[in-house]
Design an enzyme around this catalytic site. Structure first.
Site, PDB file in Angstrom:
ATOM      1  N   GLY A  24       0.771  -1.111  -0.011  1.00  0.00           N
ATOM      2  CA  GLY A  24       0.157   0.084   0.155  1.00  0.00           C
ATOM      3  C   GLY A  24       0.756   1.177   0.077  1.00  0.00           C
ATOM      4  N   GLU A  45       3.944  -5.682 -10.344  1.00  0.00           N
ATOM      5  CA  GLU A  45       4.388  -6.965  -9.631  1.00  0.00           C
ATOM      6  C   GLU A  45       3.426  -7.998 -10.142  1.00  0.00           C
ATOM      7  OE1 GLU A  45       3.476  -6.408  -5.431  1.00  0.00           O
ATOM      8  OE2 GLU A  45       5.335  -7.211  -4.804  1.00  0.00           O
ATOM      9  N   GLU A  97       8.154  -3.078 -10.447  1.00  0.00           N
ATOM     10  CA  GLU A  97       7.548  -3.062  -9.170  1.00  0.00           C
ATOM     11  C   GLU A  97       8.026  -4.189  -8.260  1.00  0.00           C
ATOM     12  OE1 GLU A  97       3.289  -3.400  -9.029  1.00  0.00           O
ATOM     13  OE2 GLU A  97       2.989  -2.916  -6.959  1.00  0.00           O
TER      14      GLU A  97
HETATM   15  N1  LIG Z   1      -0.175   9.092  -2.074  1.00  0.00           N
HETATM   16  C1  LIG Z   1      -1.156   8.493  -1.799  1.00  0.00           C
HETATM   17  N2  LIG Z   1      -2.164   9.193  -1.192  1.00  0.00           N
HETATM   18  C2  LIG Z   1      -3.413   8.333  -0.877  1.00  0.00           C
HETATM   19  N3  LIG Z   1      -3.538   7.333  -1.172  1.00  0.00           N
HETATM   20  C3  LIG Z   1      -2.680   6.624  -2.177  1.00  0.00           C
HETATM   21  C4  LIG Z   1      -1.528   7.149  -2.328  1.00  0.00           C
HETATM   22  N4  LIG Z   1      -0.728   6.118  -3.162  1.00  0.00           N
HETATM   23  C5  LIG Z   1      -1.485   5.286  -3.351  1.00  0.00           C
HETATM   24  N5  LIG Z   1      -2.718   5.275  -2.481  1.00  0.00           N
HETATM   25  C6  LIG Z   1      -3.941   4.421  -2.429  1.00  0.00           C
HETATM   26  O1  LIG Z   1      -3.636   3.504  -2.031  1.00  0.00           O
HETATM   27  C7  LIG Z   1      -3.824   2.091  -2.282  1.00  0.00           C
HETATM   28  C8  LIG Z   1      -2.550   1.283  -2.713  1.00  0.00           C
HETATM   29  O2  LIG Z   1      -1.876   2.064  -3.747  1.00  0.00           O
HETATM   30  P1  LIG Z   1      -0.826   1.017  -4.649  1.00  0.00           P
HETATM   31  O3  LIG Z   1      -1.760  -0.084  -5.125  1.00  0.00           O
HETATM   32  O4  LIG Z   1      -0.532   2.205  -5.679  1.00  0.00           O
HETATM   33  O5  LIG Z   1       0.129   0.735  -3.745  1.00  0.00           O
HETATM   34  P2  LIG Z   1       1.063  -0.488  -3.762  1.00  0.00           P
HETATM   35  O6  LIG Z   1       2.208  -0.092  -2.922  1.00  0.00           O
HETATM   36  O7  LIG Z   1       1.279  -0.976  -5.243  1.00  0.00           O
HETATM   37  O8  LIG Z   1       0.290  -1.553  -3.107  1.00  0.00           O
HETATM   38  P3  LIG Z   1       0.834  -3.319  -2.932  1.00  0.00           P
HETATM   39  O9  LIG Z   1       2.116  -3.363  -2.652  1.00  0.00           O
HETATM   40  O10 LIG Z   1      -0.131  -3.901  -1.966  1.00  0.00           O
HETATM   41  O11 LIG Z   1       0.334  -3.898  -4.381  1.00  0.00           O
HETATM   42  C9  LIG Z   1      -4.520   2.369  -3.410  1.00  0.00           C
HETATM   43  O12 LIG Z   1      -6.133   2.380  -3.272  1.00  0.00           O
HETATM   44  C10 LIG Z   1      -4.381   3.704  -4.060  1.00  0.00           C
HETATM   45  O13 LIG Z   1      -5.141   4.549  -4.529  1.00  0.00           O
HETATM   46  N1  LIG Z   2       4.897 -13.019   1.747  1.00  0.00           N
HETATM   47  C1  LIG Z   2       5.076 -12.458   0.737  1.00  0.00           C
HETATM   48  N2  LIG Z   2       6.332 -12.457   0.077  1.00  0.00           N
HETATM   49  C2  LIG Z   2       6.740 -11.872  -1.041  1.00  0.00           C
HETATM   50  O1  LIG Z   2       7.801 -11.761  -1.359  1.00  0.00           O
HETATM   51  C3  LIG Z   2       5.671 -10.840  -1.473  1.00  0.00           C
HETATM   52  N3  LIG Z   2       5.527  -9.918  -2.607  1.00  0.00           N
HETATM   53  C4  LIG Z   2       4.668  -9.390  -2.455  1.00  0.00           C
HETATM   54  N4  LIG Z   2       3.723  -9.647  -1.378  1.00  0.00           N
HETATM   55  C5  LIG Z   2       2.441  -9.437  -1.093  1.00  0.00           C
HETATM   56  C6  LIG Z   2       2.409  -8.146  -0.400  1.00  0.00           C
HETATM   57  C7  LIG Z   2       0.844  -7.700  -1.075  1.00  0.00           C
HETATM   58  O2  LIG Z   2      -0.102  -8.336  -0.179  1.00  0.00           O
HETATM   59  C8  LIG Z   2       0.819  -8.479  -2.108  1.00  0.00           C
HETATM   60  C9  LIG Z   2       0.997  -7.641  -3.497  1.00  0.00           C
HETATM   61  O3  LIG Z   2       2.275  -6.640  -3.417  1.00  0.00           O
HETATM   62  O4  LIG Z   2       1.768  -9.485  -2.118  1.00  0.00           O
HETATM   63  C10 LIG Z   2       4.617 -10.642  -0.816  1.00  0.00           C
HETATM   64  N5  LIG Z   2       4.311 -11.287   0.386  1.00  0.00           N
END
Ligand SMILES: Nc1ncnc2c1ncn2[C@@H]1O[C@H](COP(=O)(O)OP(=O)(O)OP(=O)(O)O)[C@@H](O)[C@H]1O
Ligand SMILES: Nc1nc(=O)c2ncn([C@H]3C[C@H](O)[C@@H](CO)O3)c2[nH]1
Length: 229
Positions: A24, A45, A97
């Protein structure tokens, strides 16, 4: 005589940037900002692959019963991240990612330290990791660390409401945060395979664009690290 000109072209590796951060933290959002550049290859990812490996939702299984499915899941993560690292693109810039490195240094390490991944299983993952990263994995040139507070990403995760993450607690996010901090910020654990740029990813969506733009020249390989624009 082979066409050396063609060989030189295909041998050139793209400037490779891995985007790291807690669940997130905004990695997908960050990558979407860079999709407007037509010389950039963006690799999200492969979560869809983890959710459907020959019909099995390995991500869901891992969160439901990490002791039973942790090794299975991490083995597949390591394969799919290797595929991403080896993915060939004609673009001069490649943004990924996460990476094989955060899978090993953040997630596998935490599972092992928590006693959830038994030592023999962790050793097998590690032997693969060592071989892959010395013999097969193309190197990376830059790490972007989207640094966040666990409390902030917890709210974002809840709002995003991914089914498999219903079992993810704030405490887990705090621990995954510490793994990223030790690796990428304090640099007290493992090596960083490339220089690290730290962004304040707690900033809200409405203002974070400026934070992205501050580092665009570095990410697009227009300027070397250590030079602030
Ligand atoms: N700077 C920000 N401010 C507020 N909300 C955000 C921000 N960046 C992302 N979000 C929201 O937070 C959530 C997670 O964002 P995102 O999917 O880009 O994160 P992520 O790092 O790719 O997550 P994950 O590792 O779980 O895939 C989404 O609902 C997105 O709209
Ligand atoms: N256990 C575990 N090992 C990994 O290498 C890994 N990479 C990502 N994630 C989990 C984080 C988010 O829920 C979701 C998307 O990022 O997958 C992982 N979880």
């Amino acid at each position: 005589m082979p066409n050396t000109k063609a060989l030189k072209k295909t041998d050139k590796r793209p400037f490779t940037v891995i985007i790291e951060g807690n669940i997130g933290s905004g990695k997908t959002t960050f990558l979407n900002h860079f999709k407007k550049y037509d010389n950039v290859c963006v690799l999200a990812e492969p979560v869809h692959m983890w959710r459907n490996c020959a019909g099995h939702n390995l991500l869901g299984l891992m969160y439901e019963d990490t002791s039973r499915w942790g090794f299975t899941f991490q083995s597949y993560v390591q394969l799919t991240m290797l595929q991403q690292h080896m993915f060939k693109t004609p673009h001069p810039i490649k943004l990924m990612e996460r990476s094989i490195f955060s899978a090993r240094y953040c997630f596998v390490e935490k599972m092992f330290c928590d006693g959830i991944l038994p030592a023999p299983s962790a050793s097998v993952i590690n032997e693969w990791f060592k071989w892959i990263t010395t013999k097969a994995c193309p190197s990376v040139d830059l790490i972007v660390y989207l640094r966040t507070s666990p409390e902030v990403v917890y709210q974002r995760m809840l709002k995003r409401n991914r089914e498999e993450e219903k079992l993810v607690s704030l405490q887990y996010l705090r621990e995954i945060h510490e793994m990223h901090e030790n690796w990428l910020y304090h640099k007290t654990m493992f090596t960083c395979p490339a220089p690290v740029i730290v962004l304040n990813a707690d900033l809200d969506k409405s203002v974070i664009k400026e934070e992205y733009e501050k580092y665009e020249p570095h990410i697009l390989n227009k300027i070397a690290i250590g030079v602030r624009t």
